[in-house]
Design a protein around this motif. Sequence first.
Motif, PDB file in Angstrom:
ATOM      1  N   PRO A 138       1.460  -3.522 -18.917  1.00 17.18           N
ATOM      2  CA  PRO A 138       2.559  -2.586 -19.181  1.00 17.18           C
ATOM      3  C   PRO A 138       2.736  -2.359 -20.673  1.00 17.18           C
ATOM      4  O   PRO A 138       2.588  -3.281 -21.471  1.00 17.18           O
ATOM      5  CB  PRO A 138       3.785  -3.289 -18.572  1.00 17.18           C
ATOM      6  N   PRO A 139       3.028  -1.135 -21.087  1.00 12.51           N
ATOM      7  CA  PRO A 139       3.158  -0.866 -22.529  1.00 12.51           C
ATOM      8  C   PRO A 139       4.408  -1.508 -23.115  1.00 12.51           C
ATOM      9  O   PRO A 139       5.366  -1.811 -22.404  1.00 12.51           O
ATOM     10  CB  PRO A 139       3.227   0.659 -22.599  1.00 12.51           C
ATOM     11  N   ASP A 140       4.377  -1.728 -24.426  1.00  9.31           N
ATOM     12  CA  ASP A 140       5.542  -2.277 -25.111  1.00  9.31           C
ATOM     13  C   ASP A 140       6.664  -1.246 -25.123  1.00  9.31           C
ATOM     14  O   ASP A 140       6.421  -0.034 -25.244  1.00  9.31           O
ATOM     15  CB  ASP A 140       5.181  -2.656 -26.549  1.00  9.31           C
ATOM     16  N   PRO A 141       7.916  -1.700 -25.035  1.00  2.00           N
ATOM     17  CA  PRO A 141       9.029  -0.743 -25.061  1.00  2.00           C
ATOM     18  C   PRO A 141       9.259  -0.198 -26.466  1.00  2.00           C
ATOM     19  O   PRO A 141       8.833  -0.774 -27.468  1.00  2.00           O
ATOM     20  CB  PRO A 141      10.218  -1.597 -24.591  1.00  2.00           C
ATOM     21  N   ILE A 142       9.928   0.935 -26.514  1.00  2.00           N
ATOM     22  CA  ILE A 142      10.383   1.503 -27.780  1.00  2.00           C
ATOM     23  C   ILE A 142      11.656   0.762 -28.193  1.00  2.00           C
ATOM     24  O   ILE A 142      12.611   0.660 -27.409  1.00  2.00           O
ATOM     25  CB  ILE A 142      10.644   3.009 -27.656  1.00  2.00           C
ATOM     26  N   ILE A 143      11.686   0.247 -29.418  1.00  2.00           N
ATOM     27  CA  ILE A 143      12.831  -0.544 -29.887  1.00  2.00           C
ATOM     28  C   ILE A 143      13.513   0.208 -31.020  1.00  2.00           C
ATOM     29  O   ILE A 143      12.865   0.603 -32.001  1.00  2.00           O
ATOM     30  CB  ILE A 143      12.382  -1.940 -30.361  1.00  2.00           C
ATOM     31  N   ARG A 180      20.558  -3.461 -30.462  1.00  2.00           N
ATOM     32  CA  ARG A 180      19.105  -3.384 -30.247  1.00  2.00           C
ATOM     33  C   ARG A 180      18.873  -2.671 -28.921  1.00  2.00           C
ATOM     34  O   ARG A 180      19.320  -3.133 -27.871  1.00  2.00           O
ATOM     35  CB  ARG A 180      18.496  -4.786 -30.230  1.00  2.00           C
ATOM     36  N   ILE A 181      18.184  -1.522 -28.986  1.00  2.00           N
ATOM     37  CA  ILE A 181      17.964  -0.686 -27.798  1.00  2.00           C
ATOM     38  C   ILE A 181      16.488  -0.732 -27.446  1.00  2.00           C
ATOM     39  O   ILE A 181      15.630  -0.414 -28.285  1.00  2.00           O
ATOM     40  CB  ILE A 181      18.412   0.762 -28.050  1.00  2.00           C
ATOM     41  N   LEU A 182      16.186  -1.133 -26.219  1.00  2.00           N
ATOM     42  CA  LEU A 182      14.807  -1.181 -25.719  1.00  2.00           C
ATOM     43  C   LEU A 182      14.655  -0.131 -24.632  1.00  2.00           C
ATOM     44  O   LEU A 182      15.403  -0.152 -23.629  1.00  2.00           O
ATOM     45  CB  LEU A 182      14.462  -2.562 -25.164  1.00  2.00           C
ATOM     46  N   MET A 183      13.711   0.766 -24.813  1.00  2.00           N
ATOM     47  CA  MET A 183      13.478   1.858 -23.856  1.00  2.00           C
ATOM     48  C   MET A 183      12.044   1.805 -23.339  1.00  2.00           C
ATOM     49  O   MET A 183      11.098   1.800 -24.131  1.00  2.00           O
ATOM     50  CB  MET A 183      13.750   3.215 -24.506  1.00  2.00           C
ATOM     51  N   HIS A 184      11.915   1.750 -22.028  1.00  2.00           N
ATOM     52  CA  HIS A 184      10.613   1.862 -21.363  1.00  2.00           C
ATOM     53  C   HIS A 184      10.473   3.314 -20.899  1.00  2.00           C
ATOM     54  O   HIS A 184      11.221   3.763 -20.024  1.00  2.00           O
ATOM     55  CB  HIS A 184      10.514   0.899 -20.184  1.00  2.00           C
ATOM     56  N   LEU A 185       9.526   4.037 -21.488  1.00  2.00           N
ATOM     57  CA  LEU A 185       9.419   5.471 -21.252  1.00  2.00           C
ATOM     58  C   LEU A 185       8.553   5.792 -20.038  1.00  2.00           C
ATOM     59  O   LEU A 185       7.682   5.019 -19.637  1.00  2.00           O
ATOM     60  CB  LEU A 185       8.838   6.162 -22.487  1.00  2.00           C
ATOM     61  N   GLU A 186       8.816   6.958 -19.505  1.00  6.37           N
ATOM     62  CA  GLU A 186       8.038   7.502 -18.382  1.00  6.37           C
ATOM     63  C   GLU A 186       7.043   8.513 -18.930  1.00  6.37           C
ATOM     64  O   GLU A 186       7.424   9.578 -19.436  1.00  6.37           O
ATOM     65  CB  GLU A 186       8.966   8.181 -17.377  1.00  6.37           C
ATOM     66  N   HIS A 187       5.743   8.180 -18.872  1.00  8.36           N
ATOM     67  CA  HIS A 187       4.693   9.070 -19.353  1.00  8.36           C
ATOM     68  C   HIS A 187       3.931   9.661 -18.166  1.00  8.36           C
ATOM     69  O   HIS A 187       3.864   9.072 -17.080  1.00  8.36           O
ATOM     70  CB  HIS A 187       3.704   8.309 -20.244  1.00  8.36           C
ATOM     71  N   THR A 188       3.359  10.832 -18.406  1.00  7.27           N
ATOM     72  CA  THR A 188       2.483  11.476 -17.413  1.00  7.27           C
ATOM     73  C   THR A 188       1.203  11.909 -18.119  1.00  7.27           C
ATOM     74  O   THR A 188       1.244  12.794 -18.986  1.00  7.27           O
ATOM     75  CB  THR A 188       3.162  12.689 -16.774  1.00  7.27           C
TER      76      THR A 188
END
Length: 426
Positions: A282-287, A182-190
């Motif tokens: 904070p936004p939900d991470p990408i899973i 299970r991979i959780l990614m918190h992305l950097e948006h601009t």
Amino acid sequence: MDGVKTAKRRKLTDKSIPNALAQLPEFAQESKMYQSLLEMEKKLDWTMTRKRVEVQDALARNPTTTRTLRVFVSHTVSGQPWQVGEAEGEGEGVNFETGQGIPAWSLKVEGRLLELPNQRSRDKAAPRKFSTFIKRMIVELDRDPQLYPDGNIVEWPRPQGVQPPLDGFTVRRTGDQPTRVRILMHLEHTPEQYKVSPDLGNVFAFPFAVSHTGPPAYVLGIKEESRIGVIQTLWNYIKLNGLQDKVDRRRIRADDYLRPIFGGDSIIFQQLPELVNRHLMPPDPIILYYTFNPGVPPPERPSAWDIEVRMEDTTVKNRMAVIVQSSKESTQDMSKLDDEISLLAQSLHNSHTKRIFLQSFAEDPAKFIQTWLESQSRDLESILGSGPSEGATIRAEELRRSDFFRLPWVEEAVAIQEGMRLASKP
């Protein structure tokens, strides 16, 4: 003399032609075309200045775009029974010091930004590395805790300071059992994206226009947006529903949907950003989920997911920067052409003056010379009148009459006098 030199160095800016010359029948068409070009140039300069200001304003707001980030997840294995079995004839065994022959696997998480379709080659820039899009990543391994008690959770936070960007991440572990990842990614948006609380997000999906003959019409709600985007959406909601006070335009009236959020019947416009900040999270991470079995050969192709990310639009920004920052060569060329046009216009004025002078002389030489001598005499008297004689040489009787100052030569004499006065200044 310094004043004369300064006047000679003064840049000519007048590009108009004499009115008398423009009205002549033989030059009417050319004069009209030239005047049209001057008007078009003024409109073009105004439009370019306005557009340049608009581009500068857009650059200050940092243009953004939505791009696609493709994430690849794959694995490789080593020392597995099916691999060791193939190598038993070669005498390879297990080496606990080097780890050779011990069943192990490696999990790779990589990513790259997809190129835009039909993008010009000169607009292409070096793509960003995968790690620059990741704020924080967590990899959870679902394995038997009795066999593998440690290392089942791997976390990668973005390091502080300047670090070289990476194209991907690799997790290496020993084992030969099937594993779920299970991979959780918190992305950097601009610009930075936020999750909107349900209390505020549901307001943007309300039935704002109820029809008496059919179902209500709905506005698309938002779940994640930038702070400015949420404020803009809320302001659009206020304008669509006429919630701005008619008398005090700074006050916002609450309807049934906004009253629980406002905590009252109205708020001041300046309180909207603070109100929105209380409903941002904070936004939900990408899973991502990935399962593999080290007991069988890994697939030839990795698994892939496409994720939309908000980022700075460097292509548009570079194009707008080129528009704003005019090249030095083009600016110099335009200035040189303007100087040439002004010199030609001044030459045309001088030629027109000479033409009138010679034409008047040709029509009646005696009268012209007499008029010219009288003009020169009056100019001389005006010059002498400003000296020590205190105007004694000027005809006093004529000066008492107002008609004297309305004679046609007075304007010319004043111009000459003022020109000499300006030239004599240090």
